[in-house]
Design a protein around this motif. Structure first.
Motif, short mmCIF file in Angstrom:
data_model
loop_
_atom_site.label_atom_id
_atom_site.label_comp_id
_atom_site.label_asym_id
_atom_site.label_seq_id
_atom_site.Cartn_x
_atom_site.Cartn_y
_atom_site.Cartn_z
N PHE A 1 0.84 -1.32 0.03
CA PHE A 1 -0.03 0.07 -0.13
C PHE A 1 0.86 1.24 -0.07
CE2 PHE A 1 -1.77 3.47 2.39
CZ PHE A 1 -3.17 3.81 1.78
N VAL A 2 1.97 1.14 0.87
CA VAL A 2 2.94 2.48 0.89
C VAL A 2 3.50 2.53 -0.43
CG1 VAL A 2 4.96 3.32 2.11
CG2 VAL A 2 2.98 2.33 3.52
N PHE A 3 4.02 1.55 -1.00
CA PHE A 3 4.44 1.59 -2.45
C PHE A 3 3.61 2.17 -3.47
CE2 PHE A 3 5.51 -0.03 -6.40
CZ PHE A 3 6.62 0.33 -6.72
N ILE A 4 2.51 1.54 -3.41
CA ILE A 4 1.57 2.05 -4.58
C ILE A 4 1.21 3.66 -4.08
CG2 ILE A 4 -0.79 1.93 -5.40
CD1 ILE A 4 -0.60 -1.11 -4.96
N PHE A 5 0.98 4.03 -2.96
CA PHE A 5 0.66 5.32 -2.63
C PHE A 5 1.85 6.49 -3.09
CE2 PHE A 5 1.18 9.03 0.48
CZ PHE A 5 -0.06 9.39 0.36
N PHE A 6 3.17 6.04 -2.84
CA PHE A 6 4.20 6.96 -3.25
C PHE A 6 4.35 6.81 -4.80
CE2 PHE A 6 5.44 6.68 1.24
CZ PHE A 6 5.38 8.05 1.57
N ALA A 7 4.01 5.65 -5.23
CA ALA A 7 4.22 5.51 -6.91
C ALA A 7 3.06 6.36 -7.54
CB ALA A 7 4.03 4.00 -7.31
#
Length: 107
Positions: free
Chosen positions: A13-19
């Motif tokens: 989730f954190v990776f997708i958010f920052f992407a």
């Protein structure tokens, strides 16, 4: 074991958010770059800042796009009007268009 799975989901989730944030930032930077290189030379407009490009992007999505989410009328965005109509409504529309064009283009 359940903790490890929850941690992976949170990390994803954190990776997708920052992407998504990075993608939006790059899109705004591209809009600013194109405006400043093309429109200043072609139309003599002034250069814009990053934040003005963000405002321009949001304004263009509101005015010309369909907002930021689902379509407002509940139909798929690329669905032709005829597919979303009943057979009776489709025939009524066709007859109305025939009538309008026959009146306008009579020789």
């Amino acid at each position: 074991m359940g903790f490890n799975r929850h941690g992976k989901r949170k990390g994803k989730f954190v990776f997708i958010f920052f992407a998504i944030l990075l993608g939006c930032g790059l899109l705004i930077a591209l809009l600013q770059y194109l405006w400043n290189t093309l429109l200043t030379d072609i139309f003599g407009l002034r250069a814009i800042s990053y934040w003005e490009a963000l405002g321009l992007f949001i304004l263009s999505r509101i005015l010309f796009g369909r907002g930021f989410g689902k379509s407002k009328n509940g139909f798929r965005r690329n669905q032709p009007l005829e597919e979303s109509m009943s057979e009776e409504d489709r025939e009524k529309l066709k007859s109305e268009w025939r009538k309008r064009f026959e009146e306008k283009w009579k020789c």
